[in-house]
Design an enzyme around this catalytic site. Sequence first.
Site, mmCIF file in Angstrom:
data_model
loop_
_atom_site.group_PDB
_atom_site.id
_atom_site.type_symbol
_atom_site.label_atom_id
_atom_site.label_comp_id
_atom_site.label_asym_id
_atom_site.label_seq_id
_atom_site.Cartn_x
_atom_site.Cartn_y
_atom_site.Cartn_z
ATOM 1 N N ARG A 53 0.822 -1.217 0.000
ATOM 2 C CA ARG A 53 0.000 0.000 0.000
ATOM 3 C C ARG A 53 0.854 1.264 0.000
ATOM 4 N NH1 ARG A 53 -5.616 -0.570 1.664
ATOM 5 N NH2 ARG A 53 -6.204 -2.536 0.732
ATOM 6 N N ASP A 103 -6.858 -3.204 -7.372
ATOM 7 C CA ASP A 103 -7.406 -3.790 -6.147
ATOM 8 C C ASP A 103 -7.703 -5.262 -6.363
ATOM 9 O OD1 ASP A 103 -8.316 -2.760 -3.360
ATOM 10 O OD2 ASP A 103 -9.795 -4.249 -3.954
ATOM 11 N N TYR A 173 -14.582 -11.774 0.699
ATOM 12 C CA TYR A 173 -15.320 -10.530 0.398
ATOM 13 C C TYR A 173 -16.573 -10.826 -0.420
ATOM 14 C CZ TYR A 173 -11.511 -7.702 2.253
ATOM 15 O OH TYR A 173 -10.596 -7.126 3.089
HETATM 16 O O1 1CP Z 1 -0.127 -1.596 -2.353
HETATM 17 C C1 1CP Z 1 -0.407 -0.707 -3.183
HETATM 18 O O2 1CP Z 1 -0.027 0.470 -3.071
HETATM 19 C C2 1CP Z 1 -1.122 -1.122 -4.459
HETATM 20 C C3 1CP Z 1 -2.556 -1.020 -4.476
HETATM 21 C C4 1CP Z 1 -3.465 -1.910 -3.643
HETATM 22 C C5 1CP Z 1 -3.340 -3.247 -3.238
HETATM 23 C C6 1CP Z 1 -2.159 -4.165 -3.400
HETATM 24 C C7 1CP Z 1 -4.728 -1.465 -3.224
HETATM 25 C C8 1CP Z 1 -5.253 -0.110 -3.421
HETATM 26 N N1 1CP Z 1 -5.398 -2.526 -2.658
HETATM 27 C C9 1CP Z 1 -4.575 -3.619 -2.636
HETATM 28 C C10 1CP Z 1 -4.860 -4.969 -2.147
HETATM 29 C C11 1CP Z 1 -6.043 -5.182 -1.275
HETATM 30 N N2 1CP Z 1 -7.295 -4.648 -1.376
HETATM 31 C C12 1CP Z 1 -6.054 -6.116 -0.221
HETATM 32 C C13 1CP Z 1 -4.910 -7.012 0.151
HETATM 33 C C14 1CP Z 1 -3.918 -6.324 1.012
HETATM 34 C C15 1CP Z 1 -4.410 -5.938 2.381
HETATM 35 O O3 1CP Z 1 -4.737 -6.827 3.175
HETATM 36 O O4 1CP Z 1 -4.434 -4.719 2.651
HETATM 37 C C16 1CP Z 1 -7.343 -6.102 0.353
HETATM 38 C C17 1CP Z 1 -7.826 -6.929 1.528
HETATM 39 C C18 1CP Z 1 -8.125 -5.173 -0.390
HETATM 40 C C19 1CP Z 1 -9.564 -4.850 -0.180
HETATM 41 C C20 1CP Z 1 -9.719 -3.407 0.069
HETATM 42 N N3 1CP Z 1 -9.668 -2.468 -0.913
HETATM 43 C C21 1CP Z 1 -9.827 -2.752 1.300
HETATM 44 C C22 1CP Z 1 -9.758 -3.412 2.671
HETATM 45 C C23 1CP Z 1 -11.075 -3.518 3.337
HETATM 46 C C24 1CP Z 1 -10.935 -4.303 4.631
HETATM 47 O O5 1CP Z 1 -11.552 -5.375 4.720
HETATM 48 O O6 1CP Z 1 -10.215 -3.860 5.541
HETATM 49 C C25 1CP Z 1 -9.939 -1.374 1.034
HETATM 50 C C26 1CP Z 1 -10.135 -0.267 2.016
HETATM 51 C C27 1CP Z 1 -9.799 -1.209 -0.370
HETATM 52 C C28 1CP Z 1 -9.754 0.063 -1.144
HETATM 53 C C29 1CP Z 1 -8.386 0.443 -1.573
HETATM 54 N N4 1CP Z 1 -7.533 -0.353 -2.322
HETATM 55 C C30 1CP Z 1 -6.381 0.340 -2.594
HETATM 56 C C31 1CP Z 1 -6.498 1.647 -1.990
HETATM 57 C C32 1CP Z 1 -5.487 2.749 -2.089
HETATM 58 C C33 1CP Z 1 -7.756 1.694 -1.352
HETATM 59 C C34 1CP Z 1 -8.345 2.882 -0.614
HETATM 60 C C35 1CP Z 1 -9.338 3.528 -1.512
HETATM 61 C C36 1CP Z 1 -9.580 4.969 -1.192
HETATM 62 O O7 1CP Z 1 -10.462 5.225 -0.375
HETATM 63 O O8 1CP Z 1 -8.915 5.830 -1.769
#
Ligand code: 1CP
Length: 364
Positions: A53, A103, A173
């Site tokens: 992230r 994502d 999910y």
């Molecule tokens: O790492 C990076 O910078 C690359 C981008 C990336 C990656 C690898 C994003 C952007 N998401 C992910 C993977 C991801 N997405 C995972 C696996 C890693 C982890 O455990 O964190 C998971 C579980 C998700 C699902 C997801 N997408 C969540 C988590 C929800 C939860 O259950 O806690 C969330 C909040 C997102 C949205 C998201 N994805 C990425 C970003 C920058 C965001 C935030 C969006 C925003 O509001 O701007």
Amino acid sequence: MPVSTAGSSYIEKTRIQNLFCPVKEALPAGMVKPLLRALAGEAVRPAPFWLMRQAGRYLPEYRKLRASADSFLDLCFSPTLAAEITLQPVRRFEPDAAILFSDILTIPYAMGQEVRFVEGKGPVLGPLNPAALRPVGNRLDPVYETVSLVRASLPGNTALIGFAGAPWTVAAYMVEGGSSRDWLQVRRMAFGDPERFAALIDRLVDATIDHLAAQAAAGAEALQLFDSWAGLLPPSGVRCWCLEPARRIAAALRERHPSVPLILFPRGAGTLLTEFAEIGDCIGLDTSADSGWAACNIQNNAAVQGNLDPALLVVGGEAMEQAAGEILSALRQGPHIFNLGHGVLPVTPPEHVAALRRIVQETA
Ligand code: 1CP
């Protein structure tokens, strides 16, 4: 402007013209990027560095772009914007890897399940009807366009990592309809209706293989499989729903892209990490894993990635420096890629990331 923006809107192109700019010179011919050397098993010093992230809400330049987009998924499917977001942390911190901005939930979206990202709540998915899921088709093509745009504009020593969610975590999910406090619905299905659940996992295995292979074909130099919720399962469940799917994915990728290494991040898998190390080129350690244990039990089979507590990156200063030093020292005899034990938290001060990057760079 170093990249082609064919297919993008005029507004997007003009916005992007001000944003794209390469960061560093290319490596001399024949030199392999530090991250790829570590993934091939070399104890590279200083340890290669990137953060899960590393693009996202803690960066003001990300927040600005995010505010200008209609939705988070629009960003993920807009190659020029997604490429720009991927490059933002690269310009600031010069990590050894960029990770594709996308994502894990693009796969259920492409299979036809409704997926939305709600401000302050996270992902919200529509009801799951396994019979109605469709083949992914070409719906993820914009992601592969992002990969090639990023690859064309990365500095020479920075490797590009593609990724996907592991089938268990993506299924979690899909079944729960979003994030959950107790993740009971997905466990109920896995334990109570294993045949139906296996059919869902099988479809996700196939889609994940195709998605990762297409990223490799478009220019991703390493791939990471995020199994963020592996730790919800007892050991037999981890073996059945996380390890076996990872084995199938790794085998198929090895056949299609033998030179592209695979990083496995089964968060919460504990001592079962040794079994994942038989499959992957690198094991991502979560925050709870002991780096001394990993040095003895993982590094003989695979490279290790991790595992500073993201909260220490929020705190910064001496506490962060000391913890980073302990991890670097415990893993210094074998292949190690410095990273966090989970993703960067939105409240993280960007200057702490810069300080951490310096610490790792200066620890030979
Ligand atoms: O790492 C990076 O910078 C690359 C981008 C990336 C990656 C690898 C994003 C952007 N998401 C992910 C993977 C991801 N997405 C995972 C696996 C890693 C982890 O455990 O964190 C998971 C579980 C998700 C699902 C997801 N997408 C969540 C988590 C929800 C939860 O259950 O806690 C969330 C909040 C997102 C949205 C998201 N994805 C990425 C970003 C920058 C965001 C935030 C969006 C925003 O509001 O701007």
